[in-house]
Enzyme design. Structure first.
Site, PDB file in Angstrom:
ATOM      1  N   MET A 143       0.854  -1.190   0.000  1.00 28.01           N
ATOM      2  CA  MET A 143       0.000   0.000   0.000  1.00 28.01           C
ATOM      3  C   MET A 143       0.895   1.247   0.000  1.00 28.01           C
ATOM      4  O   MET A 143       0.474   2.330   0.416  1.00 28.01           O
ATOM      5  CB  MET A 143      -0.941  -0.009   1.195  1.00 28.01           C
ATOM      6  CG  MET A 143      -1.900  -1.209   1.157  1.00 28.01           C
ATOM      7  SD  MET A 143      -3.453  -0.948   2.018  1.00 28.01           S
ATOM      8  CE  MET A 143      -2.896  -0.708   3.681  1.00 28.01           C
ATOM      9  N   ALA A 146       4.099   3.918   0.902  1.00 27.40           N
ATOM     10  CA  ALA A 146       4.814   4.397   2.094  1.00 27.40           C
ATOM     11  C   ALA A 146       5.891   3.368   2.454  1.00 27.40           C
ATOM     12  O   ALA A 146       5.965   2.873   3.580  1.00 27.40           O
ATOM     13  CB  ALA A 146       3.855   4.643   3.262  1.00 27.40           C
ATOM     14  N   HIS A 157       9.597  -3.464   3.214  1.00 24.70           N
ATOM     15  CA  HIS A 157       9.097  -3.664   1.843  1.00 24.70           C
ATOM     16  C   HIS A 157      10.261  -3.913   0.882  1.00 24.70           C
ATOM     17  O   HIS A 157      10.170  -4.749  -0.012  1.00 24.70           O
ATOM     18  CB  HIS A 157       8.356  -2.410   1.354  1.00 24.70           C
ATOM     19  CG  HIS A 157       7.085  -2.110   2.088  1.00 24.70           C
ATOM     20  ND1 HIS A 157       6.926  -0.973   2.837  1.00 24.70           N
ATOM     21  CD2 HIS A 157       5.911  -2.783   2.162  1.00 24.70           C
ATOM     22  CE1 HIS A 157       5.712  -0.951   3.350  1.00 24.70           C
ATOM     23  NE2 HIS A 157       5.069  -2.035   2.964  1.00 24.70           N
ATOM     24  N   GLN A 216     -10.423  -2.572   2.426  1.00 23.59           N
ATOM     25  CA  GLN A 216      -9.961  -3.269   3.631  1.00 23.59           C
ATOM     26  C   GLN A 216      -9.955  -2.366   4.866  1.00 23.59           C
ATOM     27  O   GLN A 216      -9.492  -2.757   5.917  1.00 23.59           O
ATOM     28  CB  GLN A 216      -8.594  -3.911   3.395  1.00 23.59           C
ATOM     29  CG  GLN A 216      -7.441  -2.950   3.198  1.00 23.59           C
ATOM     30  CD  GLN A 216      -6.174  -3.679   2.756  1.00 23.59           C
ATOM     31  OE1 GLN A 216      -6.042  -4.111   1.627  1.00 23.59           O
ATOM     32  NE2 GLN A 216      -5.221  -3.823   3.662  1.00 23.59           N
ATOM     33  N   GLY A 275       5.126 -10.206   3.775  1.00 24.53           N
ATOM     34  CA  GLY A 275       5.872 -10.220   5.025  1.00 24.53           C
ATOM     35  C   GLY A 275       5.074 -10.919   6.124  1.00 24.53           C
ATOM     36  O   GLY A 275       3.844 -10.870   6.143  1.00 24.53           O
ATOM     37  N   GLN A 332      -2.891 -12.266   7.794  1.00 20.71           N
ATOM     38  CA  GLN A 332      -3.148 -11.967   6.374  1.00 20.71           C
ATOM     39  C   GLN A 332      -2.551 -13.070   5.495  1.00 20.71           C
ATOM     40  O   GLN A 332      -3.177 -13.566   4.558  1.00 20.71           O
ATOM     41  CB  GLN A 332      -2.539 -10.614   6.028  1.00 20.71           C
ATOM     42  CG  GLN A 332      -2.462 -10.304   4.549  1.00 20.71           C
ATOM     43  CD  GLN A 332      -2.029  -8.872   4.285  1.00 20.71           C
ATOM     44  OE1 GLN A 332      -2.826  -7.958   4.380  1.00 20.71           O
ATOM     45  NE2 GLN A 332      -0.767  -8.651   3.950  1.00 20.71           N
ATOM     46  N   SER A 369       6.703  -0.817  10.079  1.00 22.08           N
ATOM     47  CA  SER A 369       5.333  -0.680   9.589  1.00 22.08           C
ATOM     48  C   SER A 369       5.150   0.747   9.107  1.00 22.08           C
ATOM     49  O   SER A 369       5.679   1.684   9.719  1.00 22.08           O
ATOM     50  CB  SER A 369       4.350  -0.951  10.738  1.00 22.08           C
ATOM     51  OG  SER A 369       3.069  -0.445  10.399  1.00 22.08           O
TER      52      SER A 369
END
Ligand code: PAF
Length: 282
Positions: free
Chosen positions: A34, A36, A41, A65, A151, A157, A189
């Site tokens: 998503m 950022a 990542h 979501q 991750g 998830q 995060s």
């Protein structure tokens, strides 16, 4: 200076690129994000590059979501910064559709997430995993990757998506990557950007608490005792609310029971207006 990374914003343009790759016999790995982007990542992109000939990164803040009271509007966005990082790491393509491209008017089909979504996050965010499963199903159909990299930070998830891929015979392999952490243990995060300085100082206590539960359970402390000690520690550290801290079967996420199985400690807590999640293996 790194060359800029190619970005596509329509399914049509995306398919033109992937069709060429397919014709040339290239394999493809997708890293759904998503945006950022942080070092966690980027480590997923590195793994994607190892797994396949081409690494595609999707950037899409998926409205389906988020519940209406959640942080969709304030979710951090930094496309220029993301593209710079992705060029540097050598991503081959960025797939960044608009909300209208992803969900054209009249879209109404949705994936219903399976049993792995039933509680933990599912109890506190009842629509979340349906939205995640639906957008990931669409991303998989759009990019048609051989691999999709996720991750372990969002451990549930991963379980929900594994179940979806298995149950719906989706022709790709999910690859799990370990959690990237700050030096003090805080899991990376995009939402860490919300923390005030004082909250940031408290935040690593979450990792300390889940790690302590894992150690205690591994050395024979009953789960109930280990998690209630952790609740007390989290409250003393300054977390205002504990949504859950639980020990679950690492694969199915049902209540941990029996021996010879792998367990996972999972937690979600609040620091001011920020909800943090973390998990570790027992
Ligand atoms: O983990 C995330 O960032 C999101 O849930 C995902 C998988 C990109 C779907 O929107």
């Amino acid at each position: 200076m790194a060359e800029s990374v190619k970005i596509v914003r329509t399914v049509r343009d995306l398919r033109k690129v992937t069709a060429k790759w397919r014709k040339a016999g290239k394999t493809v790995a997708l890293v759904p994000t998503m945006g950022a982007l942080h070092a966690g990542h980027i480590s997923l992109v590195r793994l994607a590059k190892k797994k396949a000939d081409k690494a595609v990164v999707s950037i899409f803040v998926n409205p389906t979501q988020f519940a209406p009271h959640e942080d969709l509007a304030r979710y951090p966005r930094d496309e220029a910064g993301d593209l710079e990082k992705l060029a540097k790491v050598g991503a081959d393509l960025v797939w960044s559709p608009s909300v209208e491209e992803m969900y054209p008017e009249g879209t109404s089909t949705r994936i219903e997430a399976g049993s792995a979504a039933a509680d933990l996050e599912g109890a506190f965010r009842p629509h979340h995993f349906g939205g995640v499963a639906t957008v990931c199903c669409k991303l998989f159909n759009q990019v048609t990757p051989d691999f999709a990299i996720f991750g372990e930070k969002d451990y549930q998830q991963l379980a929900v998506l594994r179940q979806m891929v298995r149950d719906l015979d989706m022709p790709l392999k999910l690859v799990a990557a370990p959690i990237s952490r700050e030096k003090d243990g805080l899991a990376l995060s995009s939402r860490n950007a919300y923390l005030t300085e004082a909250e940031r100082a408290i935040a690593p206590a979450l990792y300390a608490a889940v790690s302590a539960v894992a150690r205690k359970v591994a050395s024979g402390t009953p789960i109930e005792a280990a998690t209630s000690e952790a609740r007390a520690e989290l409250t003393a550290a300054g977390f205002q609310k504990i949504d859950y801290i639980e020990v679950r079967d690492a694969e199915t996420l049902v209540m941990a029971a029996g021996s010879g199985k792998s367990f996972r400690v999972l937690a979600a807590v609040w620091l001011g207006k920020t909800r943090l999640i973390d998990n570790v293996a027992v």
